[in-house]
Design an enzyme around this catalytic site. Structure first.
Site, PDB file in Angstrom:
ATOM      1  CG  ASP A   1      -1.858  -1.119   1.305  1.00 33.41           C
ATOM      2  OD1 ASP A   1      -2.165  -1.685   0.243  1.00 33.41           O
ATOM      3  OD2 ASP A   1      -2.298  -1.450   2.428  1.00 33.41           O
TER       4      ASP A   1
HETATM    5  N1  URA Z   1      -1.163  -5.880   3.924  1.00 34.20           N
HETATM    6  C1  URA Z   1      -1.662  -4.625   3.933  1.00 34.20           C
HETATM    7  O1  URA Z   1      -2.687  -4.366   4.526  1.00 34.20           O
HETATM    8  N2  URA Z   1      -0.974  -3.668   3.285  1.00 34.20           N
HETATM    9  C2  URA Z   1       0.174  -3.892   2.635  1.00 34.20           C
HETATM   10  O2  URA Z   1       0.767  -2.958   2.076  1.00 34.20           O
HETATM   11  C3  URA Z   1       0.693  -5.200   2.633  1.00 34.20           C
HETATM   12  C4  URA Z   1      -0.001  -6.179   3.289  1.00 34.20           C
END
Ligand code: URA
Length: 235
Positions: free
Chosen positions: A102
């Site tokens: 993310d």
């Molecule tokens: N899980 C999440 O919620 N975000 C990420 O970036 C990676 C794994």
């Protein structure tokens, strides 16, 4: 474009001082022309030789990056900065992040143009482990460890048993390590929401055998070593 002395020292040929000496001694050629000027500009695609040995021709590139928050795990985006914007040298053709974090997540991103390896790492059938450091609001307990280990049901799928290791926990926040075997959208955040916890900070530490190099500060990157590449390929 990159300075020849930086190119050589990034490859581990020696320190900047060492490689300047090597260049001045006339031991380096670029595209079959001997170059004695350390500041000479080269492209990663140039044919560069040291003592007649071709350097670093790689069919594919493999780069580990310590991603800061604020960058998209994509090759390009019209609005946001992407992880490729963090690379200073010319970017090898076709480089892309193998797996997404993310925008607000930190840590290990593998950049490669090896589609077969990337596909293998991301294939849902292979269940490659991914370990994250996470900080959440509130406490964590044995009950939460069991909820992760049981295989948690989210709205759209049931997670494989995950490992939750509590590092520290108090009323205001908790630190933990989490290992999951898939890579679903917002998976870690959604797993913690399921136990009524909000993720405050998330950082990926490893993908299968590939461990984020602790000497890389956020925004820094390096090429994978031959050992790291073969450990990923033998998964
Ligand atoms: N899980 C999440 O919620 N975000 C990420 O970036 C990676 C794994």
């Amino acid at each position: 474009m990159m300075r020849l002395d930086k190119y050589l020292s990034d490859l581990g040929i020696g320190t900047r001082k060492d490689v300047r000496k090597i260049i001045k001694e006339g031991r380096v050629s670029v595209g079959s022309v001997c170059v004695t000027e350390p500041a000479h500009s080269v492209l990663l695609t140039d044919l560069i030789k040291l003592d007649d040995e071709t350097l670093a021709y790689e069919e594919f590139s493999y780069i580990m990056l310590n991603k800061p928050a604020g960058y998209l795990s994509a090759s390009q985006d019209s609005r946001d900065k992407t992880v490729l914007d963090l690379l200073k040298a010319p970017v090898p053709k076709g480089l892309f992040p193998a797996g997404r974090l993310d925008k607000d997540t930190h840590g290990l991103v593998l950049l490669t143009n090896d589609g077969i390896l990337s596909h293998r790492l991301l294939s849902p059938k292979r269940h490659v482990d991914k370990t994250y450091f996470v900080q959440v609001d509130g406490t964590l307990s044995e009950k939460d460890i069991a909820a992760f280990a049981d295989g948690m049901a989210l709205e759209d799928f049931v997670c494989l048993p995950a490992k939750l290791e509590i590092l520290k926990s108090n009323d205001s926040s908790s630190d933990a390590l989490v290992t999951i075997h898939e890579g679903k959208f917002h998976q870690i955040k959604r797993m913690f929401l399921r136990i009524d916890r909000e993720v405050l900070y998330l950082k990926r530490l490893s993908i299968g055998p590939l461990i984020l190099d602790p000497s890389l500060n956020e925004g820094e990157y390096r090429r994978l070593t031959p050992e790291e590449i073969s450990s990923l390929k033998s998964l």
